[in-house]
Design an enzyme around this catalytic site. Sequence first.
Site, mmCIF file in Angstrom:
data_model
loop_
_atom_site.group_PDB
_atom_site.id
_atom_site.type_symbol
_atom_site.label_atom_id
_atom_site.label_comp_id
_atom_site.label_asym_id
_atom_site.label_seq_id
_atom_site.Cartn_x
_atom_site.Cartn_y
_atom_site.Cartn_z
ATOM 1 N N TYR A 1 -1.282 7.821 -3.104
ATOM 2 C CA TYR A 1 -1.319 7.276 -4.285
ATOM 3 C C TYR A 1 -2.545 7.976 -5.201
ATOM 4 C CZ TYR A 1 1.925 3.335 -3.783
ATOM 5 O OH TYR A 1 3.031 2.331 -3.721
ATOM 6 N N ASP B 1 1.027 -1.092 0.027
ATOM 7 C CA ASP B 1 0.024 0.093 0.143
ATOM 8 C C ASP B 1 0.772 1.286 0.037
ATOM 9 O OD1 ASP B 1 -2.343 1.398 0.213
ATOM 10 O OD2 ASP B 1 -2.042 1.932 2.335
ATOM 11 N N SER B 2 0.302 2.406 -0.037
ATOM 12 C CA SER B 2 0.940 3.617 -0.163
ATOM 13 C C SER B 2 1.541 4.121 1.334
ATOM 14 C CB SER B 2 0.069 4.786 -0.614
ATOM 15 O OG SER B 2 -0.886 4.970 0.332
ATOM 16 N N GLU C 1 -2.634 9.528 7.848
ATOM 17 C CA GLU C 1 -1.066 9.427 7.802
ATOM 18 C C GLU C 1 -0.663 10.263 8.991
ATOM 19 O OE1 GLU C 1 0.994 6.984 6.047
ATOM 20 O OE2 GLU C 1 -0.642 5.876 5.416
ATOM 21 N N CYS D 1 -4.206 -2.239 -1.427
ATOM 22 C CA CYS D 1 -4.232 -0.766 -1.943
ATOM 23 C C CYS D 1 -5.338 -0.588 -3.243
ATOM 24 C CB CYS D 1 -3.043 -0.213 -2.385
ATOM 25 S SG CYS D 1 -3.094 1.211 -3.458
ATOM 26 N N THR E 1 -6.444 1.775 -4.621
ATOM 27 C CA THR E 1 -6.251 2.565 -5.995
ATOM 28 C C THR E 1 -5.218 1.882 -6.761
ATOM 29 O OG1 THR E 1 -5.980 4.383 -4.383
ATOM 30 C CG2 THR E 1 -5.074 4.837 -6.421
ATOM 31 N N CYS F 1 -10.934 2.382 -0.041
ATOM 32 C CA CYS F 1 -9.838 2.688 0.414
ATOM 33 C C CYS F 1 -9.348 1.925 1.793
ATOM 34 C CB CYS F 1 -9.433 4.326 0.504
ATOM 35 S SG CYS F 1 -7.539 4.670 1.203
ATOM 36 N N THR F 2 -8.186 1.353 1.754
ATOM 37 C CA THR F 2 -7.738 0.360 2.907
ATOM 38 C C THR F 2 -7.584 1.278 4.180
ATOM 39 O OG1 THR F 2 -5.631 0.200 2.093
ATOM 40 C CG2 THR F 2 -7.201 -1.530 1.730
#
Length: 273
Positions: A41, A9-10, A147, A72, A74, A179-180
């Site tokens: 992302y 994932d990002s 984040e 992810c 995305t 979205c995770t």
Amino acid sequence: MSLLVGLFDSGLGGLTVLRQVQQRYPHSPCLYLGDTARVPYGTRTVEDIRAIAAEVVHWLREEGVGVLVMACNTSNALALDVAVAEAGVPVVGLIDSVAAVIESDRVGVLATPATAASGAYRRAVHASRPQAQVTEVGCPAFVPLIEAGELHSPALREAARGYLEPLLAAGVDTVVLGCTHYPLLSGLLQELLPPGTMLIDPAIAAVERLGPLLASLGDLPESEQPPLPPPLQQATRLCVTGCPDAFAVAAHPWLGSRPAVERVSLRLAARPA
Ligand code: DGL
């Protein structure tokens, strides 16, 4: 020897998927890559998202993963074909899992702008319910706030109110967390949505599909595995492309303890010898 399960994932979001894999398949070792140097992302171009997916999946393949879970949405929405081509091992997606678990015709989807614009969830829901009204909303503020650890900030609540407006106007009774990162917002979303609104985390159905896949690839089913020695946890390696300490601190509440985190360089790994 159990197959190594790769996830990426990002940033932190895919940990919601990792947690489920760990709980459901405690004997499966996992390798998680958080591409924190490039988070988020979901506001990038399609070309960027596809190029990044190729690089990340190439790295995971070099590290020897035996199966890949798209942690992810995305990347799943815009680069699943890239991941499948690069992985060389079976790939489990999140988005195609959703069709089997939707039981309503008034469906909302909260996702990154890139995922929402792709219409991937709309297509997945329509695969099993062509008559369903699907309202997809891109939520650019969520991932940066999550984040940054702002899970309880007024800014997050304000953003959530705005993103939910179109879903409330459409009268949805089911909301897909597309979205995770968003399962972390479940409490807030549930509070802002009408009572009884069903929140769907597509990772739950995706992770269920992983068991039969692992068994078909030669892993012993979880029920036939010997008891795990203490601390009753499988080996998980957490890697990031950004700052490992910042990720360890931010991941602590998600994982229940402060994990060891390594920094890795994908570009080096991807360079031909
Ligand atoms: N958690 C990821 C997803 O499911 C990526 C979010 C982002 O980096 O924008 O889409």
